[in-house]
Design a protein around this motif. Structure first.
Motif, short mmCIF file in Angstrom:
data_model
loop_
_atom_site.label_atom_id
_atom_site.label_comp_id
_atom_site.label_asym_id
_atom_site.label_seq_id
_atom_site.Cartn_x
_atom_site.Cartn_y
_atom_site.Cartn_z
N MET A 1 -4.25 6.50 8.51
CA MET A 1 -3.85 6.24 7.15
C MET A 1 -4.95 5.46 6.45
SD MET A 1 -0.60 3.97 5.82
CE MET A 1 0.62 5.16 6.27
N THR A 2 -5.39 5.91 5.30
CA THR A 2 -6.42 5.20 4.56
C THR A 2 -5.79 4.17 3.65
OG1 THR A 2 -6.38 6.84 2.81
CG2 THR A 2 -8.00 7.14 4.56
N VAL A 3 -6.58 3.22 3.22
CA VAL A 3 -6.12 2.15 2.36
C VAL A 3 -6.88 2.25 1.05
CG1 VAL A 3 -5.93 -0.34 2.14
CG2 VAL A 3 -5.69 0.71 4.37
N VAL A 4 -6.17 2.54 -0.02
CA VAL A 4 -6.79 2.72 -1.33
C VAL A 4 -5.94 2.04 -2.39
CG1 VAL A 4 -7.57 4.41 -3.04
CG2 VAL A 4 -7.68 4.96 -0.62
N PRO A 5 -6.51 1.16 -3.22
CA PRO A 5 -5.72 0.53 -4.26
C PRO A 5 -5.39 1.53 -5.37
CG PRO A 5 -8.00 -0.12 -4.47
CD PRO A 5 -7.89 0.71 -3.21
N LYS A 6 -4.27 1.33 -6.05
CA LYS A 6 -3.86 2.22 -7.14
C LYS A 6 -4.70 2.00 -8.39
CE LYS A 6 -0.39 3.69 -4.71
NZ LYS A 6 -0.85 3.92 -3.40
N ARG A 7 -5.00 0.77 -8.71
CA ARG A 7 -5.86 0.40 -9.83
C ARG A 7 -6.93 -0.54 -9.29
NH1 ARG A 7 -1.94 -2.35 -13.90
NH2 ARG A 7 -0.47 -2.22 -12.23
N PRO A 8 -8.06 -0.61 -9.95
CA PRO A 8 -9.09 -1.51 -9.44
C PRO A 8 -8.58 -2.95 -9.37
CG PRO A 8 -9.96 -0.11 -11.19
CD PRO A 8 -8.48 0.11 -11.13
N LEU A 9 -8.90 -3.62 -8.28
CA LEU A 9 -8.54 -5.02 -8.12
C LEU A 9 -9.76 -5.87 -8.44
CD1 LEU A 9 -6.68 -4.67 -4.71
CD2 LEU A 9 -5.65 -4.87 -6.96
N LEU A 10 -9.50 -7.10 -8.82
CA LEU A 10 -10.60 -8.01 -9.11
C LEU A 10 -11.56 -8.08 -7.94
CD1 LEU A 10 -11.76 -10.00 -11.14
CD2 LEU A 10 -10.34 -11.77 -10.12
N ARG A 11 -11.01 -8.17 -6.74
CA ARG A 11 -11.80 -8.21 -5.52
C ARG A 11 -11.01 -7.43 -4.47
NH1 ARG A 11 -12.49 -13.10 -1.62
NH2 ARG A 11 -14.02 -12.23 -0.22
N ASP A 12 -11.35 -6.18 -4.26
CA ASP A 12 -10.56 -5.32 -3.38
C ASP A 12 -10.87 -5.58 -1.91
OD1 ASP A 12 -8.99 -3.41 -2.28
OD2 ASP A 12 -10.19 -1.72 -2.95
N MET A 13 -9.87 -6.08 -1.21
CA MET A 13 -10.01 -6.36 0.21
C MET A 13 -9.07 -5.48 1.04
SD MET A 13 -10.75 -10.48 0.16
CE MET A 13 -9.16 -10.87 0.70
N SER A 14 -8.67 -4.34 0.50
CA SER A 14 -7.75 -3.45 1.19
C SER A 14 -8.28 -3.01 2.56
CB SER A 14 -7.46 -2.21 0.34
OG SER A 14 -6.83 -2.56 -0.86
N TRP A 15 -9.57 -2.85 2.67
CA TRP A 15 -10.18 -2.35 3.90
C TRP A 15 -9.89 -3.24 5.11
CZ3 TRP A 15 -13.79 -5.39 6.35
CH2 TRP A 15 -14.33 -6.45 5.60
N VAL A 16 -9.63 -4.53 4.90
CA VAL A 16 -9.38 -5.42 6.04
C VAL A 16 -8.03 -5.12 6.70
CG1 VAL A 16 -10.80 -7.26 5.04
CG2 VAL A 16 -8.33 -7.34 4.78
N LEU A 17 -7.18 -4.36 6.02
CA LEU A 17 -5.85 -4.07 6.52
C LEU A 17 -5.79 -2.85 7.44
CD1 LEU A 17 -4.06 -4.64 3.11
CD2 LEU A 17 -4.21 -6.26 5.03
N THR A 18 -6.83 -2.04 7.42
CA THR A 18 -6.83 -0.78 8.17
C THR A 18 -6.47 -0.95 9.64
OG1 THR A 18 -8.39 0.17 6.60
CG2 THR A 18 -8.21 1.25 8.75
N PRO A 19 -7.02 -1.91 10.39
CA PRO A 19 -6.64 -2.04 11.81
C PRO A 19 -5.16 -2.38 12.01
CG PRO A 19 -8.66 -3.25 11.37
CD PRO A 19 -8.12 -2.82 10.04
N LEU A 20 -4.56 -3.05 11.04
CA LEU A 20 -3.14 -3.40 11.18
C LEU A 20 -2.24 -2.18 11.08
CD1 LEU A 20 -3.18 -6.65 9.05
CD2 LEU A 20 -3.26 -6.44 11.54
N LEU A 21 -2.69 -1.18 10.34
CA LEU A 21 -1.90 0.04 10.19
C LEU A 21 -1.87 0.87 11.47
CD1 LEU A 21 -3.07 1.07 6.64
CD2 LEU A 21 -0.92 0.01 7.30
#
Length: 140
Positions: A1-21
């Motif tokens: 499962m990839t991690v992609v924000p719906k709208r740009p975030l001020l500082r997108d840190m979604s990628w750090v969540l990938t191992p938890l998925l």
């Protein structure tokens, strides 16, 4: 499962969540600033739900610290290590993930709580001080 924000975030840190998925039973994960601003979320979580969850996660952490401070009869706020909320829908885990940053995970009720807590701690240990710091916002 990839991690992609719906709208740009001020500082997108979604990628750090990938191992938890990759942990069986994990449904959603977030990274948020201490004041409840979303900084990253898993793709399956709607923006509205992520923003609401971020605000509530921040409030829950603050309430837990104050609860413990009062019960312990202390002047200073305690260091919070982990908050776990257990419900019939599943578990919500909240842990500090760096300076003024929180990681939240929501998992199915059948999940192995120890595995998730460990995976969160491992990810924070690897990235916390290097990546997951949010400067406190100026008040006023």
């Amino acid at each position: 499962m990839t991690v992609v924000p719906k709208r740009p975030l001020l500082r997108d840190m979604s990628w750090v969540l990938t191992p938890l998925l990759e942990v069986p039973g994990v449904l959603h994960a977030l990274v948020l600033s201490g004041d409840g601003m979303i900084q990253g979320a898993t793709q399956a979580l709607t923006r509205e739900a992520g923003e609401g969850a971020s605000a509530m996660a921040s409030a829950v952490q603050g309430a837990c610290k104050e609860l413990v401070r009062k019960l312990a009869g202390q002047e200073e706020s305690p260091v919070l290590h982990q908050v776990v909320v257990s419900t019939n829908y599943g578990f919500a885990f909240l842990i500090p993930a760096g300076d003024n940053t929180v990681m939240a995970v929501f998992a199915q009720p059948t999940v192995d709580m120890g595995v998730i807590a460990h995976a969160m701690q491992v990810q924070v240990s690897k990235l916390g001080d290097k990546v997951m710091n949010s400067p406190a916002r100026a008040r006023g």
